[in-house]
Design a protein around this motif. Structure first.
Motif, PDB file in Angstrom:
ATOM      1  N   SER A 193       3.136 -14.572  22.865  1.00  0.00           N
ATOM      2  CA  SER A 193       4.086 -13.518  23.242  1.00  0.00           C
ATOM      3  C   SER A 193       5.465 -13.751  22.623  1.00  0.00           C
ATOM      4  N   GLU A 194       5.729 -14.963  22.149  1.00  0.00           N
ATOM      5  CA  GLU A 194       7.012 -15.265  21.503  1.00  0.00           C
ATOM      6  C   GLU A 194       7.058 -14.758  20.062  1.00  0.00           C
ATOM      7  N   ILE A 195       5.905 -14.414  19.513  1.00  0.00           N
ATOM      8  CA  ILE A 195       5.827 -14.038  18.105  1.00  0.00           C
ATOM      9  C   ILE A 195       5.731 -12.517  17.983  1.00  0.00           C
ATOM     10  N   THR A 196       6.737 -11.939  17.335  1.00  0.00           N
ATOM     11  CA  THR A 196       6.793 -10.500  17.098  1.00  0.00           C
ATOM     12  C   THR A 196       7.044 -10.266  15.610  1.00  0.00           C
ATOM     13  N   ALA A 197       7.094  -9.006  15.222  1.00  0.00           N
ATOM     14  CA  ALA A 197       7.337  -8.672  13.812  1.00  0.00           C
ATOM     15  C   ALA A 197       8.672  -9.232  13.331  1.00  0.00           C
ATOM     16  N   SER A 198       9.664  -9.288  14.224  1.00  0.00           N
ATOM     17  CA  SER A 198      11.004  -9.724  13.821  1.00  0.00           C
ATOM     18  C   SER A 198      11.244 -11.223  14.014  1.00  0.00           C
ATOM     19  N   THR A 199      10.220 -11.962  14.449  1.00  0.00           N
ATOM     20  CA  THR A 199      10.351 -13.406  14.637  1.00  0.00           C
ATOM     21  C   THR A 199      10.620 -14.089  13.299  1.00  0.00           C
ATOM     22  N   GLU A 200      11.670 -14.895  13.256  1.00  0.00           N
ATOM     23  CA  GLU A 200      11.948 -15.719  12.074  1.00  0.00           C
ATOM     24  C   GLU A 200      11.119 -16.990  12.227  1.00  0.00           C
ATOM     25  N   PHE A 201       9.927 -16.953  11.627  1.00  0.00           N
ATOM     26  CA  PHE A 201       8.934 -17.985  11.909  1.00  0.00           C
ATOM     27  C   PHE A 201       9.343 -19.373  11.462  1.00  0.00           C
TER      28      PHE A 201
ATOM     29  N   LEU B  63       6.242 -11.511   5.946  1.00  0.00           N
ATOM     30  CA  LEU B  63       4.997 -12.155   5.543  1.00  0.00           C
ATOM     31  C   LEU B  63       3.861 -11.138   5.494  1.00  0.00           C
ATOM     32  N   PHE B  64       3.807 -10.272   6.497  1.00  0.00           N
ATOM     33  CA  PHE B  64       2.818  -9.193   6.523  1.00  0.00           C
ATOM     34  C   PHE B  64       2.953  -8.318   5.285  1.00  0.00           C
ATOM     35  N   ASN B  65       4.182  -7.932   4.966  1.00  0.00           N
ATOM     36  CA  ASN B  65       4.420  -7.079   3.795  1.00  0.00           C
ATOM     37  C   ASN B  65       4.020  -7.774   2.508  1.00  0.00           C
ATOM     38  N   LEU B  66       4.269  -9.071   2.419  1.00  0.00           N
ATOM     39  CA  LEU B  66       3.887  -9.853   1.247  1.00  0.00           C
ATOM     40  C   LEU B  66       2.366  -9.790   1.059  1.00  0.00           C
ATOM     41  N   ILE B  67       1.634 -10.064   2.113  1.00  0.00           N
ATOM     42  CA  ILE B  67       0.169 -10.090   2.023  1.00  0.00           C
ATOM     43  C   ILE B  67      -0.363  -8.678   1.763  1.00  0.00           C
ATOM     44  N   ALA B  68       0.218  -7.683   2.406  1.00  0.00           N
ATOM     45  CA  ALA B  68      -0.237  -6.298   2.221  1.00  0.00           C
ATOM     46  C   ALA B  68      -0.002  -5.816   0.792  1.00  0.00           C
ATOM     47  N   SER B  69       1.014  -6.364   0.133  1.00  0.00           N
ATOM     48  CA  SER B  69       1.357  -5.908  -1.223  1.00  0.00           C
ATOM     49  C   SER B  69       0.478  -6.528  -2.299  1.00  0.00           C
ATOM     50  N   LYS B  70      -0.322  -7.514  -1.943  1.00  0.00           N
ATOM     51  CA  LYS B  70      -1.166  -8.216  -2.923  1.00  0.00           C
ATOM     52  C   LYS B  70      -2.423  -7.424  -3.245  1.00  0.00           C
TER      53      LYS B  70
ATOM     54  N   MET C 203      -5.232  -3.231   6.968  1.00  0.00           N
ATOM     55  CA  MET C 203      -4.534  -4.309   7.661  1.00  0.00           C
ATOM     56  C   MET C 203      -3.402  -3.685   8.481  1.00  0.00           C
ATOM     57  N   GLU C 204      -3.387  -4.017   9.758  1.00  0.00           N
ATOM     58  CA  GLU C 204      -2.349  -3.496  10.647  1.00  0.00           C
ATOM     59  C   GLU C 204      -1.419  -4.628  11.093  1.00  0.00           C
ATOM     60  N   LEU C 205      -0.149  -4.277  11.296  1.00  0.00           N
ATOM     61  CA  LEU C 205       0.862  -5.269  11.654  1.00  0.00           C
ATOM     62  C   LEU C 205       0.503  -5.990  12.955  1.00  0.00           C
ATOM     63  N   ASN C 206       0.098  -5.253  13.996  1.00  0.00           N
ATOM     64  CA  ASN C 206      -0.203  -5.899  15.282  1.00  0.00           C
ATOM     65  C   ASN C 206      -1.358  -6.881  15.167  1.00  0.00           C
ATOM     66  N   GLU C 207      -2.372  -6.523  14.384  1.00  0.00           N
ATOM     67  CA  GLU C 207      -3.506  -7.429  14.163  1.00  0.00           C
ATOM     68  C   GLU C 207      -3.036  -8.665  13.401  1.00  0.00           C
ATOM     69  N   PHE C 208      -2.175  -8.461  12.402  1.00  0.00           N
ATOM     70  CA  PHE C 208      -1.658  -9.580  11.623  1.00  0.00           C
ATOM     71  C   PHE C 208      -0.852 -10.529  12.510  1.00  0.00           C
ATOM     72  N   ILE C 209      -0.006  -9.986  13.380  1.00  0.00           N
ATOM     73  CA  ILE C 209       0.799 -10.823  14.286  1.00  0.00           C
ATOM     74  C   ILE C 209      -0.119 -11.663  15.168  1.00  0.00           C
TER      75      ILE C 209
END
Length: 75
Positions: free
Chosen positions: A20-28, A68-75, A1-7
């Motif tokens: 384009s408004e959604i990045t890794a640092s976006t507070e969703f 969120l990415f880190n949460l899912i990756a850690s499962k 799982m890669e961050l860019n694919e997850f975004i």
């Protein structure tokens, strides 16, 4: 799982928000379109795309898309 694919997959859960408004640092939680229904879509995406089970409580504890990415990756 890669961050860019997850975004990209995360951004697909929104109808009116430009990807384009959604990045890794976006507070969703701050996105106008964020709702409990969107949260349910993210739970479904985690299950279908990544085979991971997450809860609404876990999503609420995340601030950014990367959290969120880190949460899912850690499962």
């Amino acid at each position: 799982m890669e961050l860019n694919e997850f975004i990209k997959n995360f951004a697909e859960q929104f109808d009116d928000t430009d990807a384009s408004e959604i990045t890794a640092s976006t507070e969703f939680h701050e996105l106008d379109e964020w709702s409990s229904l969107t949260g349910m879509s993210v739970i479904a995406m985690a299950k279908t795309q990544y085979g991971k089970t997450i809860t609404g409580k876990e999503i609420r504890e995340c601030d950014t898309v990367e959290d969120l990415f880190n949460l899912i990756a850690s499962k």
